[in-house]
Design a protein around this motif. Sequence first.
Motif, short mmCIF file in Angstrom:
data_model
loop_
_atom_site.label_atom_id
_atom_site.label_comp_id
_atom_site.label_asym_id
_atom_site.label_seq_id
_atom_site.Cartn_x
_atom_site.Cartn_y
_atom_site.Cartn_z
N ASP A 1 0.83 -1.21 0.00
CA ASP A 1 0.00 0.00 0.00
C ASP A 1 0.87 1.26 0.00
O ASP A 1 0.57 2.23 -0.70
CB ASP A 1 -0.92 0.01 1.22
N THR B 1 -7.28 -9.98 7.30
CA THR B 1 -7.76 -9.09 6.23
C THR B 1 -7.41 -7.64 6.56
O THR B 1 -6.91 -6.90 5.71
CB THR B 1 -9.28 -9.23 6.05
N ASN C 1 -3.67 -7.01 6.22
CA ASN C 1 -3.04 -7.41 4.95
C ASN C 1 -1.99 -8.49 5.20
O ASN C 1 -0.86 -8.43 4.68
CB ASN C 1 -2.40 -6.22 4.24
N ASP D 1 -10.02 -12.12 3.34
CA ASP D 1 -10.90 -11.64 2.28
C ASP D 1 -10.10 -10.68 1.39
O ASP D 1 -9.78 -9.57 1.79
CB ASP D 1 -12.10 -10.92 2.92
N SER E 1 -11.14 -9.52 -1.46
CA SER E 1 -12.01 -8.86 -2.43
C SER E 1 -11.73 -7.37 -2.55
O SER E 1 -11.83 -6.80 -3.63
CB SER E 1 -13.47 -9.09 -2.06
N SER E 2 -11.36 -6.73 -1.42
CA SER E 2 -11.10 -5.29 -1.52
C SER E 2 -9.60 -4.99 -1.38
O SER E 2 -9.21 -3.85 -1.16
CB SER E 2 -11.89 -4.56 -0.43
N SER E 3 -8.76 -6.03 -1.48
CA SER E 3 -7.32 -5.81 -1.33
C SER E 3 -6.66 -5.68 -2.70
O SER E 3 -7.25 -5.98 -3.73
CB SER E 3 -6.66 -6.98 -0.61
N ASP E 4 -5.41 -5.27 -2.66
CA ASP E 4 -4.60 -5.22 -3.87
C ASP E 4 -4.49 -6.64 -4.44
O ASP E 4 -4.30 -7.60 -3.68
CB ASP E 4 -3.20 -4.71 -3.46
N LYS F 1 -3.43 -11.55 -3.21
CA LYS F 1 -3.95 -12.86 -3.61
C LYS F 1 -2.78 -13.68 -4.18
O LYS F 1 -2.61 -14.86 -3.87
CB LYS F 1 -5.06 -12.68 -4.66
#
Lengths: 429, 311
Positions: free
Chosen positions: A284, A349, A352, A363, A365-368, A372
């Motif tokens: 980030d 989550t 990070n 989760d 889904s809303s991460s960089d 993943k």
Amino acid sequence: MSKEARFRRGLTTAVAAAAALTLVTGCSSGAGSDDATSGGDVTIELAQWWEPELPDGALRTLMDTFESENPGIKVKLLSGPYASTKEQLFAGAAAGTMSDVVGLDGAWVSDFAKQGALADLSTLMKDADYDDSELASTIEVDGKTQMIPVVNFVYPLFTNDDLLAKAGITAPPSTRTEFETAAKAVTALGDNTSGWVLPLSSEAPNGIQNDVMSWVWSSGGTMLKDGKPDVTNDDVTSAVEYIKGLNDDGVIAPGSATMKEQDKVEEFTNGRVGMMIDSLSHIDLIRTSNPDLKFSISAIPAEDGFSGERGIPYASWGIGVSASSKHPAESWKLVQFLMSEKTNSELSTLANAFPGNTKSVPDFSSSDPLFKEAFDIYSEGKPANEFVGLPVAEQLMRLFDEQLQAILQGDESVDDGLKKAQDAWVGEF
Amino acid sequence: MASTNTVVRPVSTKRSTPRWAPTARKLTPYAFLSPTVIVMLVLMLIPVIMVIGYSFMDNVITNKFPVFVGLDNYVEVLSDPVFRTATGNTLFFTLVSVAAHLLLGLGFAMLLNSPLVGNVTKALFRVVYILPWLFTVAIIAVLWRLMLNPNGVINYILISLGLTDKGIEWLSSPDTALLAVTFINIWAGYSFYMVTLLAGLQGVPADLYEAARVDGASAFQRFWNVTLPQLKPIIISMSVLDIIWTSQQFALIWMTTGGGPVNVTEMLSTYTYKLAFSRYEFSVASASAVLILLLTMVLAFFYVRHQKARD
């Protein structure tokens, strides 16, 4: 002397005496609040450095959930930066006023265990009939479980896509030879660019763990033998010779000897180096500081021909319970809550990071998208950090650091330097 | 008209003083002093005594049952080659810093006191020269780390002027690191001398200079025979204090080089810190701290003696 004057003198004497008394009581009070109760509730303290690193109010919200699920237990958060948390915990351990539940770094565990400051978590788990099969790992010292990693931060290889492409490298390197080729090609671009960045500051010598030993672990190597130092073995020698070769080739960014982790990230963010090994938690920061920078992450290159499971360095937010806690059962409940599948997913989550519970899944889904990708690298390899649980881990890194600097400067040979490092480590053990 | 019988009693001139009053009067000053005395005891004397006590134990804090080991910790510290390196580095760092502080401080103070410089220029230079003193150590360390970075502005200037063809690793090279941190310390500390010496210069009577001029003294002779003797008490006091402060410098070294590379900027302060907070050898660190205390006390003795001589 008039009555008024006598009164005034008496009053001032009393005020002075009261001030003195206040100072004395002020200095002698504050022996910890681990036995604090309010309205029949038990209040336990959680000392950690996590709260400032999480989104505002995130840890408090989790604690509120814990309190609602466990009526009668209140949690007081004692939060501070990493370094001051460490110093406070050491002072607390010495004075017997350590908080009930404490955030731990793997590098501290052995020293706290030596002080007898941490409770044996195996006993607490047994008393609470807790099934530890969900825990990804536990840290033991002298046969006692002293720390549980709550979440893990891994250190993959970051590569600057644009610089590598410009240097004619099409994919992140996966072997040492490929890495050397890429580093040379990036350095050859000129304009103050370097292939790799290696922070070796004596002030914060964690570069030895993250940027040097990672080369050993990524090829399945080790720096220990039966839990004792073994830095003269082939694994470490090969990695140090490789790094020395990179240094002699001039592909390491200048200023290495006093460079710290933040300097390393800055060099990479500014596009001055092609590759670095770094924590995922900085993604980030890099994105915010230089939104135009295109970069990828991959596993740390291994020795040519290595086909085993790759070790990937990690750092943990660990947790332990103070041996001096007057509420060990309540403290364990908090640990259990943080390690539960749901809470651990949520915490990983938020941070990070990767969960300490094997069933938890962050989760993304809303991460960089890189998180993943990193999770896949993490799942394919094995977390490796042999400094966790070692005595005076930071000092061991510093001692190795001094020898490595001497080796890189050409003041001593790899064999001599490693021999000196080995002797120094054995002395510390 | 109704009359009232009023009895008037003579007022005694002798006050009835409680028996405890003299004692209370004697104790009053001590009561006023007690907050300071207690603070000094709790924050200074007791910790010093504790550290001295720790230095004779095998290891405190991490060891629950430390035992008395006599002078073993002192022997360990004194026979450690890194301690000797740190002592040498501290000596170099301190003496060079203090000498440069004095020369620069005196030079700039004389410049600002000179009638040859206009008032506006003086005001401007005062602000510029005093700036380093206004920054905290953390800011100074960050600022110079950035400027002395191999890709920093200093190297940019040197490369642009053709003085070097590649960036010099000022803080990372064993050849330049000690000089670089000493230079940073000089930059950070000369302003204090300048301000104090400027105040001293402004207090030198003009008559002395006039008399010297009438006697035909040159500018250098006026400086040597009037200015310096007049500033001597200030210079001696400042120098002794500066030696004490500089020899204890920790934050600047820690935040710029951390004592590296390979101990070339290791000072007694960073050496002691590492013993305590990296190796957790608090007793050995205490022995090192006591040795530093003894060195400082020698300097403090000379300072106090000089101050007494002045009085």
